[in-house]
Write an enzyme that holds these catalytic residues in place. Structure first.
Site, PDB file in Angstrom:
ATOM      1  N   TYR A   1       0.830  -1.191   0.000  1.00 42.53           N
ATOM      2  CA  TYR A   1       0.000   0.000   0.000  1.00 42.53           C
ATOM      3  C   TYR A   1       0.874   1.254   0.000  1.00 42.53           C
ATOM      4  CZ  TYR A   1      -3.519  -3.408   1.556  1.00 42.53           C
ATOM      5  OH  TYR A   1      -4.343  -4.504   1.670  1.00 42.53           O
TER       6      TYR A   1
ATOM      7  N   HIS B   1       0.318 -12.316   1.449  1.00 40.72           N
ATOM      8  CA  HIS B   1      -0.449 -11.360   0.660  1.00 40.72           C
ATOM      9  C   HIS B   1      -0.507 -11.770  -0.810  1.00 40.72           C
ATOM     10  CE1 HIS B   1      -1.275  -6.774  -0.101  1.00 40.72           C
ATOM     11  NE2 HIS B   1      -2.350  -7.525  -0.233  1.00 40.72           N
TER      12      HIS B   1
END
Length: 350
Positions: free
Chosen positions: A61, A156
């Site tokens: 992010y 992830h």
């Protein structure tokens, strides 16, 4: 209403607890558009004021910007009062001489908008689910967060790296949990199939499923959520609004799963909004209630870019959704018949 920090539940068999509403920190990593450090700080502070005590981030992010901003904002609160999760699998490496500390587009690096973030491309992401990569990625995250520990670590998006994730990445997380470095482990993905495999074939505490259990997409309800209930694994739901469409289907250019919504999906969302309007609720409230009601679901993550968005999400989450709304969705064919009286509720089998 300030009850979102109450009712915290354990993730699987771990000692880690989360509240029913969590803060997804992709937005404060400059998802799609830039924002200031002050705006990010205000959003996190507003979440705390509304009782949110679970915060989720990732190196992906904003090439670490989300972690830095979240860590800075949380520094004002006692560490033992909140739960924080981050992710491994994308290791960040500097490009040229980038140090990763700029949040403007200066320096000649170009931008990271191809990956969705309005930040300088001063790092590159390297897929790495090796044991060494997992540890190195976590160490770097702790440094950016300014913390000595996180509570939850997810693998992830291992979609294209399944063999390495199961053979090397997952065992590395198991060792970190056994060593007490982290309290709970799991995987976070935008699909249900591989998460179901994690639930059935490993000893994860939790999985994070984004966008696959919503008013518009119930694929996770077929196998993943029942398997989680059976195995005692918790599920955190992300993407409750399917990247924006269920938040405001009337907005020009509304997006569904990170792309402009096609006509059929848009029409379905608008029809759902019309039903919600008739019952005096918002579609946002219904979307959040749908995700939260399933007995496998421990928390619903909602991304917010401002204090106002945080307050709205908290208000919508606290709004009761009448049973007649769910029946109307069923009767109009907008929701499968399995959900005639609403989604499964805590204490019921799916």
């Amino acid at each position: 209403m300030n009850a979102l920090g109450g009712g915290a539940v354990r993730l699987g068999r771990s000692g880690v607890r989360v509240g029913p509403l969590g803060f997804g920190a992709a937005g404060i990593g400059n998802l799609y558009t830039a924002m200031s450090d002050e705006q990010a700080h205000e959003a996190v502070t507003a979440a705390w004021q509304r009782g949110v005590r679970y915060f989720d981030t990732a190196p992906h992010y904003g090439l670490g910007l989300s972690e830095r901003r979240l860590g800075t904002a949380l520094r004002q609160f006692p560490r033992d009062r909140y739960t924080i999760s981050t992710k491994v699998g994308r290791r960040l490496e500097p490009t040229r001489s980038g140090d990763g500390h700029g949040d403007d587009l200066a320096g000649g690096y170009g931008d990271d908008l191809a990956d969705g973030f309005a930040v300088p491309a001063d790092h590159r992401r390297v897929w790495d689910f090796t044991a060494d990569g997992v540890r190195r990625t976590l160490e770097a995250s702790l440094e950016r967060l300014g913390l000595d520990r996180v509570d939850v670590v997810y693998l992830h998006d291992p979609d294209d790296h399944a063999e390495q994730a199961f053979r090397e990445g997952y065992p590395a997380l198991e060792r970190l949990r056994a060593e007490g470095v982290v309290g709970a482990i799991g995987a976070g993905m935008n699909q249900a199939g591989m998460l179901t495999r994690f639930v059935r074939d490993t000893d994860v505490d939790v999985v994070l499923c984004a966008g696959r259990y919503t008013l518009l997409d119930q694929r996770a309800g077929a196998e993943l959520l029942p398997a989680a209930v059976e195995r005692g694994v918790s599920v955190v739901i992300g993407g409750a609004f399917n990247s924006g469409l269920l938040a405001d289907p009337g907005r020009p250019g509304a997006t569904y799963d990170y792309a402009r919504a096609d006509a059929g999906t848009l029409d379905r969302a608008l029809a759902m909004k019309a039903v919600a309007d008739r019952h005096g609720i918002t579609l946002r409230a219904a979307a959040l209630a749908f995700c939260a009601a399933h007995p496998a679901v421990a928390s619903v993550l909602v991304g917010a870019r401002s204090a106002a968005e945080v307050h709205d999400c908290a208000d919508q989450f606290a709004t009761p959704v009448p049973a007649a709304f769910w029946r109307d969705l069923r009767d109009t064919g907008l929701l499968p018949g399995d959900f005639a009286a609403g989604p499964p509720v805590a204490g019921e089998r799916p």
